[in-house]
Design an enzyme around this catalytic site. Structure first.
Site, mmCIF file in Angstrom:
data_model
loop_
_atom_site.group_PDB
_atom_site.id
_atom_site.type_symbol
_atom_site.label_atom_id
_atom_site.label_comp_id
_atom_site.label_asym_id
_atom_site.label_seq_id
_atom_site.Cartn_x
_atom_site.Cartn_y
_atom_site.Cartn_z
ATOM 1 N N TYR A 63 61.281 -0.736 43.803
ATOM 2 C CA TYR A 63 61.870 0.109 42.759
ATOM 3 C C TYR A 63 62.855 -0.673 41.890
ATOM 4 C CZ TYR A 63 60.494 3.845 46.069
ATOM 5 O OH TYR A 63 59.834 4.655 46.949
ATOM 6 N N HIS A 120 56.646 -0.585 53.396
ATOM 7 C CA HIS A 120 56.306 0.397 52.352
ATOM 8 C C HIS A 120 54.872 0.922 52.434
ATOM 9 C CE1 HIS A 120 57.937 1.574 48.141
ATOM 10 N NE2 HIS A 120 57.068 2.478 48.532
HETATM 11 P P1 NDP Z 1 59.478 15.026 43.563
HETATM 12 O O1 NDP Z 1 58.234 15.679 44.031
HETATM 13 O O2 NDP Z 1 60.777 15.597 44.006
HETATM 14 O O3 NDP Z 1 59.393 14.990 42.003
HETATM 15 C C1 NDP Z 1 60.510 14.706 41.216
HETATM 16 C C2 NDP Z 1 60.161 15.060 39.803
HETATM 17 O O4 NDP Z 1 60.030 16.463 39.729
HETATM 18 C C3 NDP Z 1 61.220 14.638 38.840
HETATM 19 O O5 NDP Z 1 60.612 13.844 37.854
HETATM 20 C C4 NDP Z 1 61.778 15.936 38.264
HETATM 21 O O6 NDP Z 1 61.885 15.876 36.844
HETATM 22 C C5 NDP Z 1 60.734 16.952 38.621
HETATM 23 N N1 NDP Z 1 61.364 18.188 39.049
HETATM 24 C C6 NDP Z 1 62.462 18.347 39.820
HETATM 25 N N2 NDP Z 1 62.732 19.638 39.996
HETATM 26 C C7 NDP Z 1 61.782 20.307 39.293
HETATM 27 C C8 NDP Z 1 61.519 21.671 39.060
HETATM 28 N N3 NDP Z 1 62.316 22.609 39.565
HETATM 29 N N4 NDP Z 1 60.430 21.994 38.316
HETATM 30 C C9 NDP Z 1 59.644 21.050 37.792
HETATM 31 N N5 NDP Z 1 59.852 19.735 37.964
HETATM 32 C C10 NDP Z 1 60.900 19.385 38.701
HETATM 33 O O7 NDP Z 1 59.509 13.529 44.034
HETATM 34 P P2 NDP Z 1 59.028 12.099 43.457
HETATM 35 O O8 NDP Z 1 57.556 12.049 43.349
HETATM 36 O O9 NDP Z 1 59.814 11.755 42.252
HETATM 37 O O10 NDP Z 1 59.500 11.163 44.659
HETATM 38 C C11 NDP Z 1 60.839 11.256 45.153
HETATM 39 C C12 NDP Z 1 61.245 9.958 45.783
HETATM 40 O O11 NDP Z 1 60.383 9.648 46.881
HETATM 41 C C13 NDP Z 1 61.156 8.742 44.872
HETATM 42 O O12 NDP Z 1 62.221 8.638 43.975
HETATM 43 C C14 NDP Z 1 61.145 7.641 45.906
HETATM 44 O O13 NDP Z 1 62.464 7.413 46.368
HETATM 45 C C15 NDP Z 1 60.281 8.250 47.013
HETATM 46 N N6 NDP Z 1 58.849 7.854 46.901
HETATM 47 C C16 NDP Z 1 58.316 7.065 47.892
HETATM 48 C C17 NDP Z 1 57.013 6.618 47.824
HETATM 49 C C18 NDP Z 1 56.475 5.751 48.913
HETATM 50 O O14 NDP Z 1 55.375 5.181 48.765
HETATM 51 N N7 NDP Z 1 57.171 5.623 50.020
HETATM 52 C C19 NDP Z 1 56.141 6.976 46.698
HETATM 53 C C20 NDP Z 1 56.772 7.874 45.745
HETATM 54 C C21 NDP Z 1 58.068 8.282 45.865
HETATM 55 P P3 NDP Z 1 63.286 16.212 36.093
HETATM 56 O O15 NDP Z 1 64.063 14.938 36.117
HETATM 57 O O16 NDP Z 1 62.839 16.603 34.724
HETATM 58 O O17 NDP Z 1 63.948 17.336 36.827
#
Ligand code: NDP
Length: 303
Positions: A63, A120
């Site tokens: 990241y 990872h």
């Molecule tokens: P989420 O499913 O929590 O999605 C987050 C996204 O959802 C944000 O872009 C946010 O946008 C949006 N969001 C938040 N609240 C709402 C809502 N109420 N309604 C609609 N949209 C909403 O998780 P991510 O996919 O972002 O992953 C979270 C974390 O997990 C990453 O940051 C990372 O640390 C980890 N990760 C790990 C992986 C791995 O391979 N180990 C792969 C992917 C992620 P907004 O900013 O507009 O609110």
């Protein structure tokens, strides 16, 4: 009100506080390595989530957000031992070993230990300079040296975990994988075959990334969103709170993120209601009828 919180009570900050759901610094926050400027918006977002009560930060080598985490720790003024920091080594990114990444992260965080360090993903190509066996052995050594408190993996299927258990055998039971962080939401209830049950049976904490995928990644008008509408009214909760609660009730710890402080605040407010079995079953059923995978699509055939 019973809560599903207890299933991860074994995971505490060094000062003994139960960890909260995680605040992620990947996905939308990932920094291009060519961009040398620290992302101040992310620093402020981490500080604000700490102020809201999050004590669990998720980052990774890939990241490129270690420096933001370090800056946020300093800026927040929170005691290091009151936080839980997860970091990850990414196979095949460079010739750096997990030990190199741990040492670099410690420097960038400005701390003397990492709470949880993960591999990872399990996809070590033949031309990787580091093998899965070497990587896992280095994590074991890092735990022995006190650089990391717990070790685990991400995106591992049971076949990969079996390999680690075989390596861990000669080191003792405190050196087994404690966590598997996988994609989990109603539309992907098992990233790989029966992985959630396998982890639960083997005392591995499952962490969910992308728990809000049905809201944030799948089209607005999907059938799950329609189903959640009356539940929002019934419980006085948003769809995202219901999805996070669903995750907890599956005994899975969510990692989420948002650029909006109000959404992060809502995400912590999920312990005062409980979905009933019929609602959980209906979410399961709708999810199974609408499969969606956001990450590691190219590995579908392996997982
Ligand atoms: P989420 O499913 O929590 O999605 C987050 C996204 O959802 C944000 O872009 C946010 O946008 C949006 N969001 C938040 N609240 C709402 C809502 N109420 N309604 C609609 N949209 C909403 O998780 P991510 O996919 O972002 O992953 C979270 C974390 O997990 C990453 O940051 C990372 O640390 C980890 N990760 C790990 C992986 C791995 O391979 N180990 C792969 C992917 C992620 P907004 O900013 O507009 O609110």
């Amino acid at each position: 009100m019973t809560t599903a919180k207890l299933f991860y009570d074994a995971f505490k900050t060094k000062s003994g506080k139960t960890i909260t759901i995680g605040t992620g610094t990947g996905t939308k926050w990932k920094r291009n390595p060519a961009d040398k400027q620290i992302n101040q918006e992310l620093v402020d977002q981490i500080v604000s989530t700490i102020n809201l009560g999050f004590n669990h930060i998720d980052t990774a080598q890939v990241y490129n957000t270690h420096e933001e985490v370090g800056a946020a720790l300093k800026k927040s003024g929170i005691a290091r031992e009151d936080l839980w920091i997860t970091d990850k080594y990414c196979p095949g990114r460079s010739d750096e070993t997990p030990t190199d990444i741990i040492d670099l992260a410690l420097e960038q965080f400005g701390t003397s230990y990492i709470d949880l360090f993960l591999i990872h993903h399990p996809f070590f190509d033949e031309d990787n300079s580091v093998t899965l066996e070497q990587a896992w052995t280095e994590l074991i050594q890092a735990k022995k040296d006190g650089k990391v408190r717990e070790i685990g993996v991400s995106n591992f299927a049971s076949v990969h975990l079996e390999k680690l258990f075989a390596i861990s055998e000669k080191y003792g039971k405190e050196y087994v994988p404690r966590v598997n962080q996988i994609e989990f939401h109603p539309f992907l209830q098992n990233q790989s075959k029966d992985i959630v049950k396998y982890c639960h049976d083997h005392n591995i904490l499952v962490e969910a990334y992308s728990p809000l995928a049905p809201l944030s990644r799948v089209g607005n008008n999907n059938p799950l969103i329609q189903y959640l509408k009356p539940l929002e009214e019934k419980y006085g909760k948003t769809a995202s709170q219901i999805l996070l609660r669903y995750t907890l009730q599956k005994q899975i710890l969510p990692i989420t993120t948002s650029s909006q402080q109000s959404r992060m605040k809502q995400s912590l407010n999920i312990y005062d209601f409980e979905l009933n079995d019929a609602e959980i079953n209906e979410i399961d059923t709708i999810g199974q009828a609408n499969p969606y995978r956001a990450f590691f699509k190219q590995y579908d055939h392996v997982l």
